[in-house]
Design a protein around this motif. Structure first.
Motif, mmCIF file in Angstrom:
data_model
loop_
_atom_site.group_PDB
_atom_site.id
_atom_site.type_symbol
_atom_site.label_atom_id
_atom_site.label_comp_id
_atom_site.label_asym_id
_atom_site.label_seq_id
_atom_site.Cartn_x
_atom_site.Cartn_y
_atom_site.Cartn_z
ATOM 1 N N GLY A 76 28.801 51.909 50.204
ATOM 2 C CA GLY A 76 28.773 50.545 50.240
ATOM 3 C C GLY A 76 29.841 49.477 50.007
ATOM 4 N N GLY A 77 31.148 50.214 50.282
ATOM 5 C CA GLY A 77 31.859 50.019 50.534
ATOM 6 C C GLY A 77 32.700 49.014 49.145
ATOM 7 N N ALA A 78 32.229 48.738 48.412
ATOM 8 C CA ALA A 78 32.973 48.578 47.058
ATOM 9 C C ALA A 78 33.825 50.064 46.305
ATOM 10 C CB ALA A 78 31.482 48.454 45.749
ATOM 11 N N PRO A 79 34.923 48.679 45.861
ATOM 12 C CA PRO A 79 36.405 49.515 44.994
ATOM 13 C C PRO A 79 35.358 51.329 44.120
ATOM 14 C CG PRO A 79 36.556 47.541 44.679
ATOM 15 C CD PRO A 79 34.773 47.701 45.707
ATOM 16 N N GLY A 80 35.971 52.125 44.265
ATOM 17 C CA GLY A 80 36.074 52.776 43.272
ATOM 18 C C GLY A 80 34.375 53.664 44.082
ATOM 19 N N GLY A 81 34.126 53.758 44.564
ATOM 20 C CA GLY A 81 32.784 54.178 45.277
ATOM 21 C C GLY A 81 32.559 55.248 44.731
ATOM 22 N N GLY A 82 31.798 56.742 45.253
ATOM 23 C CA GLY A 82 31.305 57.674 44.567
ATOM 24 C C GLY A 82 32.186 58.663 43.705
ATOM 25 N N ALA A 83 31.759 58.316 42.785
ATOM 26 C CA ALA A 83 33.393 59.545 41.733
ATOM 27 C C ALA A 83 33.199 60.574 42.045
ATOM 28 C CB ALA A 83 32.133 59.120 40.373
ATOM 29 N N ALA A 84 32.229 61.294 42.353
ATOM 30 C CA ALA A 84 33.071 62.824 43.099
ATOM 31 C C ALA A 84 33.801 62.789 44.840
ATOM 32 C CB ALA A 84 31.644 63.577 43.505
ATOM 33 N N SER A 85 33.213 61.770 45.174
ATOM 34 C CA SER A 85 34.211 62.249 45.916
ATOM 35 C C SER A 85 35.745 61.271 46.344
ATOM 36 C CB SER A 85 34.072 61.720 48.197
ATOM 37 O OG SER A 85 33.541 59.797 47.538
ATOM 38 N N ASP A 86 35.894 60.515 45.597
ATOM 39 C CA ASP A 86 36.775 59.485 45.305
ATOM 40 C C ASP A 86 38.180 60.849 44.156
ATOM 41 O OD1 ASP A 86 36.757 57.018 46.156
ATOM 42 O OD2 ASP A 86 35.700 57.123 44.338
ATOM 43 N N LEU A 87 37.315 61.633 43.260
ATOM 44 C CA LEU A 87 37.657 62.244 42.819
ATOM 45 C C LEU A 87 38.445 63.868 43.701
ATOM 46 C CD1 LEU A 87 36.069 62.657 39.251
ATOM 47 C CD2 LEU A 87 37.607 61.501 39.272
ATOM 48 N N ALA A 88 37.656 64.589 44.602
ATOM 49 C CA ALA A 88 38.253 64.964 44.935
ATOM 50 C C ALA A 88 39.699 64.545 45.871
ATOM 51 C CB ALA A 88 37.225 65.217 46.208
ATOM 52 N N ALA A 89 39.032 63.525 46.442
ATOM 53 C CA ALA A 89 40.121 62.660 47.296
ATOM 54 C C ALA A 89 41.119 62.521 46.244
ATOM 55 C CB ALA A 89 40.074 62.135 48.311
ATOM 56 N N GLY A 90 41.606 63.470 45.169
ATOM 57 C CA GLY A 90 42.629 62.386 43.943
ATOM 58 C C GLY A 90 42.956 60.873 44.030
ATOM 59 N N HIS A 91 41.602 60.105 43.795
ATOM 60 C CA HIS A 91 41.552 58.454 43.759
ATOM 61 C C HIS A 91 42.700 58.369 43.165
ATOM 62 C CE1 HIS A 91 40.020 54.585 44.973
ATOM 63 N NE2 HIS A 91 40.247 54.464 43.936
ATOM 64 N N VAL A 92 42.979 57.207 43.059
ATOM 65 C CA VAL A 92 43.767 56.254 42.251
ATOM 66 C C VAL A 92 43.031 55.449 41.848
ATOM 67 C CG1 VAL A 92 45.335 55.340 40.446
ATOM 68 C CG2 VAL A 92 45.990 57.671 42.197
ATOM 69 N N PHE A 93 42.114 55.540 40.162
ATOM 70 C CA PHE A 93 42.011 53.365 40.280
ATOM 71 C C PHE A 93 42.852 52.473 39.504
ATOM 72 C CE2 PHE A 93 38.953 57.827 40.055
ATOM 73 C CZ PHE A 93 37.956 57.050 40.411
ATOM 74 N N VAL A 94 42.204 51.280 40.267
ATOM 75 C CA VAL A 94 42.963 49.994 39.507
ATOM 76 C C VAL A 94 41.951 49.914 38.601
ATOM 77 C CG1 VAL A 94 44.478 48.221 40.742
ATOM 78 C CG2 VAL A 94 43.832 50.333 42.220
ATOM 79 N N SER A 95 42.779 48.888 37.720
ATOM 80 C CA SER A 95 42.535 48.046 36.787
ATOM 81 C C SER A 95 42.700 46.437 36.591
ATOM 82 C CB SER A 95 41.649 48.465 35.334
ATOM 83 O OG SER A 95 41.085 49.521 35.552
ATOM 84 N N TYR A 96 42.562 45.376 36.861
ATOM 85 C CA TYR A 96 42.708 44.240 36.638
ATOM 86 C C TYR A 96 43.132 43.676 35.330
ATOM 87 C CZ TYR A 96 43.945 45.203 41.766
ATOM 88 O OH TYR A 96 43.806 45.417 43.078
ATOM 89 N N PRO A 97 43.776 43.293 35.243
ATOM 90 C CA PRO A 97 43.478 42.010 33.861
ATOM 91 C C PRO A 97 42.281 40.891 34.024
ATOM 92 C CG PRO A 97 45.886 41.817 34.490
ATOM 93 C CD PRO A 97 45.708 42.179 35.440
ATOM 94 N N ALA A 98 41.349 40.874 33.789
ATOM 95 C CA ALA A 98 40.008 40.126 33.904
ATOM 96 C C ALA A 98 39.840 38.952 32.919
ATOM 97 C CB ALA A 98 39.007 41.558 34.440
ATOM 98 N N SER A 99 38.830 38.632 33.286
ATOM 99 C CA SER A 99 38.163 37.719 32.515
ATOM 100 C C SER A 99 36.726 37.313 32.137
ATOM 101 C CB SER A 99 38.726 36.060 32.929
ATOM 102 O OG SER A 99 38.033 35.498 33.784
ATOM 103 N N GLU A 100 36.006 36.578 31.130
ATOM 104 C CA GLU A 100 34.669 36.549 31.248
ATOM 105 C C GLU A 100 34.454 36.016 32.404
ATOM 106 O OE1 GLU A 100 31.423 34.888 28.439
ATOM 107 O OE2 GLU A 100 33.402 35.317 27.816
ATOM 108 N N ASP A 101 34.403 35.007 33.183
ATOM 109 C CA ASP A 101 34.159 34.434 34.392
ATOM 110 C C ASP A 101 34.260 35.756 35.759
ATOM 111 O OD1 ASP A 101 33.779 32.163 32.904
ATOM 112 O OD2 ASP A 101 35.664 31.057 33.067
ATOM 113 N N LEU A 102 35.195 36.359 35.428
ATOM 114 C CA LEU A 102 35.631 37.393 35.988
ATOM 115 C C LEU A 102 35.792 38.572 36.466
ATOM 116 C CD1 LEU A 102 38.838 35.484 37.840
ATOM 117 C CD2 LEU A 102 36.988 35.306 39.116
ATOM 118 N N PRO A 103 35.047 38.803 36.037
ATOM 119 C CA PRO A 103 34.625 40.086 35.733
ATOM 120 C C PRO A 103 35.346 42.092 36.343
ATOM 121 C CG PRO A 103 32.643 40.071 36.362
ATOM 122 C CD PRO A 103 33.766 38.579 36.242
ATOM 123 N N GLN A 104 36.192 42.518 36.141
ATOM 124 C CA GLN A 104 36.558 43.760 36.524
ATOM 125 C C GLN A 104 36.055 43.996 38.717
ATOM 126 O OE1 GLN A 104 40.336 45.706 37.513
ATOM 127 N NE2 GLN A 104 39.311 44.371 35.729
#
Length: 705
Positions: A144-172
């Motif tokens: 679907g193109g969303a960051p994070g994608g499928g958990a299994a494939s990301d983990l296998a590829a050694g993915h690094v997950f990014v978290s941004y400062p968010a707000s109620e109006d702008l969820p992660q």
């Protein structure tokens, strides 16, 4: 200046629009450039993510999984617990958020979550997340193109997950979608802002700006993230130092200084009259000051040293050099009491040389003030010590050559510079008894040359620092009374003036009454705090200095400005409420005489306070204390209220861990400005453009341009 995609208002970026633009502006994102420089809150390396099937009870873990079911469960005590079952390819686990039923509206079935917290046993394995990040909304799988994608494939590829400062109006998940939708269009425009050559980047071991920002938002590894951060940290430090170098140039090189001729008439006489030798640090700093004052370059130097390191004596030698050059010298102090102390001390040192020290304060009689003003105007008075009265209207100097400002942080920038803003331009020496780490001094005072007195005179007895429990308070008062019986005096310091309904702390006014009627009923006790009128504060400090008071109950208003050699005890209540550097300044109020002195801390038991205060107890070096304080508290916003703009000046750089970058940034910045002050040469065009685009607010901060 040519506009690029980076200058596009955030409203017109993909997936934003007017409503989200308003929310983005609230967190400081107004343009495409702001979006790229929005600092991620944290990174989670897939190598640290544990497959759900391998989560063990009793460990603290990070896991990634899809929400397969969710709901809110009530307990017998009325507490509502939100639960969500997470699944990856290895298994399932229940995540529980006690007391947070509102998460039922925020988390959907199918969401991809990253959770971190302890794994407990409660009707089976259960993870209690301290925090979580929505990596993708339900229905947005790997394809679907969303960051994070499928958990299994990301983990296998050694993915690094990014978290941004968010707000109620702008969820992660919304922020992540906005970033992913705009990065490909924005990143190429960064090539126009690359100002470092390939050779320079190699020397600094940092990537190009485009690669650095790419690693920030699309990290391939944690090593790549750190390399990118260091590049962005260097940019912050370099442009900060560039602006400070411009301020330094305007203060020291653009304005011709006075070339003082050293005759040694007064300097040698003072050296020979001293009953001790100068420390190596004092001799080194005097060489630096003499080099400035005997050159055409105007001195604009900060003299930093711990309490008792001999700053005033160094300043006196500088003032004598000004006198030998046929000029006058002025020392400005923040309070009348401190000005009087300086005048008295300098008078004692210069009396044998036949030199007099004049004093100018607001509390003087009209006759005394008139005599000093006449002496300064006609040149018969060569050396004066005063308060801000020195910069009031009507104060004229025949030929002012050196301005010394003591406790510089107590004056505003304009107050400090008012005395030096005249022709010919006098040299300026700023003194500070607040030790700060070298790297922080470079960041804060890059417009100044900094001299450090990092050595105490031999024979100075360190203050004994003790930690006592609140239950030992009576024992402490007994000890203080023994010191008072021996003819000494004591301070008792509190963090508040009056009791607060919201904060349960012992306050100065209430405790003053309790001490006056209790353990010190037979003593003379005074009260000093910042809310007193200036005349009353000065009267109270003077009474203590003159020995009329046995005990002074005070707030941190006594942090500077009191020098009472007879005071041998400092008791600090609620010591956990003070920073280490502030505690060190308070401790510096005792130990100024020959008697053994004590600083007694009485903290309330709070998490982390004991270890922090033990560091202070075992460390007498003010610079070591300041460094530990910075490490514990973090640098925060170093520039405080002086900063203009919505963001902290340093978001990527840390003055302690990036000291090597700071040293190199200052060296390069000063070389460039001394070669091309206006950045007008074609070789500096890109630097000038980036400075104007991203750092123009720094020009206003340091009064350049």
């Amino acid at each position: 200046m040519t506009l690029t995609a980076l200058d596009k208002p955030v409203q017109f970026l993909k997936g934003v629009g007017p409503a989200r633009a308003t929310s983005l502006q609230k967190i400081g994102i107004l343009s495409g450039r702001d979006l790229l420089y929005h600092v991620p809150r944290r990174y989670d390396d897939a190598s640290t993510v544990t497959p759900i099937g391998q989560l063990d009870v009793g460990v603290d873990a990070t896991a990634v999984g899809r929400v397969r079911s969710k709901g809110t469960l009530p307990t017998r005590r009325g507490l509502k617990i939100f639960q969500a079952v997470l699944q990856d390819e290895s298994g399932m686990i229940t995540c529980a958020w006690p007391g947070q039923p509102w998460l039922d509206r925020r988390i959907r079935e199918g969401d991809l979550l990253l959770v971190t917290g302890p794994v407990k046993f409660f009707h089976g394995r259960q993870l209690r997340p301290r925090e979580f990040t929505t990596l993708a909304r339900g229905g947005e799988g790997a394809e679907g193109g969303a960051p994070g994608g499928g958990a299994a494939s990301d983990l296998a590829a050694g993915h690094v997950f990014v978290s941004y400062p968010a707000s109620e109006d702008l969820p992660q998940w919304v922020l992540r979608r906005i970033f992913e939708g705009n990065l490909d269009a924005l990143l190429p425009a960064l090539d126009t802002e690359e100002y470092l050559s390939e050779e320079t980047r190699a020397a600094l071991r940092v990537p190009d700006i485009r690669s650095a920002i790419t690693e920030l938002h699309r990290p391939q590894s944690m090593g790549g993230v750190e390399a990118g951060r260091r590049r962005l940290a260097f940019d912050e430090l370099f442009f900060l130092q560039l602006v400070q170098a411009q301020a330094r140039y305007e203060q020291t090189l653009a304005r011709p200084g006075i070339v003082f001729i050293r005759t040694n008439e007064h300097i040698r006489a003072l050296l020979e009259s001293l009953p001790f030798e100068l420390t190596d640090a004092q001799a080194r700093v005097l060489r630096e000051i003499t080099g400035d004052m005997t050159s055409p370059r105007r001195m604009n130097r900060m003299l930093q040293g711990d309490v008792g390191s001999g700053k005033t004596l160094v300043a006196l030698f500088a003032m004598l050099l000004a006198l030998e050059g046929g000029c006058q010298a002025a020392l400005m102090a923040p309070t009348e009491l401190l000005a009087e102390q300086h005048a008295r001390r300098l008078g004692e040192l210069l009396g044998p040389l036949g030199l007099e020290v004049a004093l100018l304060t607001g509390g003087q009689s009209a006759g005394a003030r008139r005599a000093v003003l006449e002496g300064l105007a006609e040149g018969s008075t060569s050396l004066v010590v005063g308060t801000h009265a020195l910069i009031q209207e009507g104060v004229e100097f025949a030929r002012l050559g050196l301005v010394v400002v003591d406790e510089q942080h107590r004056f505003g920038v304009r107050q400090r510079m008012a005395l030096a803003d005249r022709e010919p331009s006098p040299d300026v020496l700023i003194m500070s008894a607040t030790p700060i780490p070298r790297s922080m001094a470079m960041a804060l005072y890059g417009d100044l040359d900094v001299s450090l007195l990092d050595e105490l005179p031999p024979g100075r007895t360190p203050v004994t620092t003790l930690l006592k429990r609140p239950a030992s308070r009576d024992e402490v008062w007994t000890f203080v009374n023994r010191e008072l019986d021996a003819g000494r005096q004591a301070y008792v310091v509190y963090p508040l003036v009056e009791e607060s309904e919201k904060i349960d702390l012992r306050a100065a006014t209430e405790e003053f009454e309790a001490l006056q009627s209790g353990p010190f009923a037979h003593r003379s006790v005074g009260l000093l705090h910042g809310q007193l009128p200036s005349t009353e504060k000065d009267r109270m400090m003077r009474a203590f200095a003159d020995g009329e008071l046995d005990v002074l109950v005070a707030t941190t208003v006594i942090e500077v400005g009191i020098d009472v050699a007879n005071a041998s005890v400092m008791v600090i209540e609620h010591a956990e409420r003070f920073g280490l550097s502030q505690l060190h300044q308070l401790r510096g109020r005792v130990g100024r005489g020959a008697a053994e002195s004590y600083c007694i801390l009485i903290p309330e038991p709070t998490e982390g306070a004991a270890e922090r205060l033990k560091i202070f107890r075992d460390t007498s070096d003010g610079f070591a204390v300041a460094r530990a304080d910075l490490q514990i508290r973090g640098q925060g916003d170093l520039f405080g209220e002086a900063q203009s703009g919505r963001d902290p000046i340093l978001r990527f750089a840390d003055v302690l861990t990036d000291e090597d970058l700071l040293v190199e940034a200052q060296r390069r910045a000063r070389e460039i400005i001394e070669d091309d002050p206006g950045l007008e040469a074609s070789r500096h065009q890109r630097i000038r453009e980036v400075l104007e685009r991203r750092w123009s607010e720094r020009l206003r901060l340091f009064h350049v341009g």
